[in-house]
Design an enzyme around this catalytic site. Structure first.
Site, short mmCIF file in Angstrom:
data_model
loop_
_atom_site.label_atom_id
_atom_site.label_comp_id
_atom_site.label_asym_id
_atom_site.label_seq_id
_atom_site.Cartn_x
_atom_site.Cartn_y
_atom_site.Cartn_z
N GLY A 37 42.84 48.59 44.08
CA GLY A 37 42.35 49.50 43.02
C GLY A 37 41.33 50.51 43.50
N HIS B 133 45.29 44.06 45.94
CA HIS B 133 43.96 44.39 45.40
C HIS B 133 43.43 45.71 45.99
CE1 HIS B 133 40.24 42.32 43.44
NE2 HIS B 133 40.19 43.63 43.24
N GLU C 72 43.71 34.69 44.81
CA GLU C 72 44.01 35.58 45.94
C GLU C 72 43.03 35.37 47.09
OE1 GLU C 72 43.45 39.24 43.49
OE2 GLU C 72 41.88 39.76 44.93
N PHE D 127 38.90 48.34 26.56
CA PHE D 127 38.81 49.81 26.50
C PHE D 127 37.44 50.28 26.97
CE2 PHE D 127 39.66 53.95 24.25
CZ PHE D 127 40.92 54.17 24.81
N GLY D 128 37.04 49.75 28.15
CA GLY D 128 35.81 50.23 28.79
C GLY D 128 36.14 51.46 29.62
N ARG D 129 35.30 51.70 30.65
CA ARG D 129 35.48 52.92 31.46
C ARG D 129 36.89 53.04 32.03
NH1 ARG D 129 30.85 50.81 33.40
NH2 ARG D 129 28.92 51.98 33.10
N ILE D 130 37.37 51.94 32.65
CA ILE D 130 38.66 52.05 33.33
C ILE D 130 39.80 52.13 32.32
CG2 ILE D 130 40.23 50.96 35.00
CD1 ILE D 130 37.71 49.75 36.36
N THR E 202 45.41 45.43 36.90
CA THR E 202 44.48 45.84 37.97
C THR E 202 43.10 45.26 37.67
OG1 THR E 202 44.05 47.89 36.78
CG2 THR E 202 45.66 48.01 38.57
N ARG F 286 41.79 41.33 36.82
CA ARG F 286 41.58 40.13 37.62
C ARG F 286 42.81 39.23 37.43
NH1 ARG F 286 38.42 42.49 40.15
NH2 ARG F 286 36.22 42.05 40.53
N ARG G 67 36.93 43.88 22.81
CA ARG G 67 36.05 42.87 22.18
C ARG G 67 35.23 43.45 21.05
NH1 ARG G 67 32.82 40.27 27.13
NH2 ARG G 67 32.80 42.48 27.60
C1 DGY Z 1 35.88 45.49 41.78
O1 DGY Z 1 35.02 46.23 42.26
O2 DGY Z 1 35.61 44.66 40.93
C2 DGY Z 1 37.29 45.64 42.28
O3 DGY Z 1 38.08 44.58 41.93
C3 DGY Z 1 37.36 45.88 43.76
O4 DGY Z 1 36.93 47.15 43.99
#
Ligand code: DGY
Length: 321
Positions: A289, A287, A269, A154-157, A238, A240, A178
């Protein structure tokens, strides 16, 4: 003059700014650097600006000792960099947080909806000329609005995804993180923090991953998590590829317990395990995002802000090691 290497092609505006900052090598062709190229770069450059798809050979850090002083990475994730080895060899490391939050969260929602509403299957049917027309039982998916979204990390993204899901789609949010998240942050999206990933998985209709990559999170989403998920639930990744135990993922898809998945990242990947192509109920993106013009420019600017600070003898704002 400081010798600087950009390992991959960047957006034009960012490359133009980079070239104004020192003796910059814009490497071409735009392919991953080989291990011998990395070892050569260790001797030739003061600063290397790598990115998230670079594979840096373990011997690089010692070879770069005393020469390379900064790895100013283009991207928020830095699991491609051995930060301990960098530190031990006097190499500072920076990343580009913040600027790709919105676009990554947008894509997570896009994958969630695409998997839930079977958009990949529908498009393939249509393109193949196999669409027989509207009917009450055609390509029935899973309702998104009002469902429960589980978020791991639950960070920024993670918070940006929660915002979209809760305020845009009326979803209930449960999450695992965490560390303890301040109640006022969770309250913005009516989110509840649970103690374990399995507890989140057990409540969620959709499970979206937003934790960092690296050894600590490798294989985090394993059989026990898939087993804990509700039958028919959907996974979105989205973050890793390594975070998901792919054998466990395929087992959950094959048994039918997992209803589908929306994936942007993969272990190893760009090589793709052929099993991904066997499942029609997963939506696969390469990939993407952060892949918008605005964000890729902003990532370049953020990486260069770090470089400029370092060149001026100041602490780079996004130093991670
Ligand atoms: C990152 O920046 O870590 C993304 O996976 C690609 O933009």
């Amino acid at each position: 003059m400081t010798r600087i290497l950009l390992t991959r092609a960047w957006p034009d505006a960012a490359e133009a700014r980079a070239t104004s900052l020192g003796d910059v090598t814009l490497r071409w062709p735009d392919t991953p650097m080989t291990a011998p190229e990395w070892m050569e770069a260790a001797r030739d450059f003061d600063v290397i600006m790598p990115t998230v798809s670079d594979t840096i050979p373990p011997g690089f850090y010692e070879a770069a000792h005393g020469k390379v002083k900064l790895l100013a990475s283009y991207g928020v994730g830095y699991n491609h960099i051995a930060t301990d080895a960098a530190k031990a060899n006097g190499i500072a490391v920076t990343n580009t947080p913040g600027v790709l939050t919105d676009c990554t969260a947008d894509l997570a929602m896009g994958l969630l909806i695409a998997a839930a509403r079977r958009l990949g299957e529908g498009e393939r049917e249509l393109r193949a000329g196999n669409w027989d027309g509207w009917r009450p039982t055609h390509l029935i998916g899973k309702k998104v609005s009002g469902a429960t979204l589980g978020i791991i990390g639950f960070g920024r993204i993670g918070q940006a995804v929660a915002h979209r899901a809760h305020h845009g789609f009326g979803m209930r949010i449960v999450f695992q993180n965490r560390s303890r998240i301040a109640p006022e942050i969770a309250a913005r999206t009516g989110a509840r923090q649970l103690d374990t990933i399995r507890a989140v998985a057990a409540e969620a209709d959709f499970l979206s991953l937003h934790c960092p990559g690296g050894t600590e999170t490798a294989g985090l989403i394993d059989t026990t998590v898939f087993d804990a998920m509700k039958p028919g639930a959907i996974l979105v990744n989205t973050a890793r590829g390594d975070v998901v135990d792919e054998d466990a993922l395929f087992a959950a898809l094959e048994s039918g317990h997992l209803g589908g998945a929306g994936l942007d990242v993969y272990r190893g990947e760009p090589a793709l395990d052929p099993r991904f192509l066997r499942h029609d109920n997963i939506v696969l993106a390469p990939h993407l995002g952060s892949a918008t013009q605005a964000t890729r420019n902003a990532m370049g600017d953020r990486a260069l802000d770090n470089l400029e600070a370092w060149l001026a003898g100041a602490e780079p704002p996004d130093r991670v090691a």
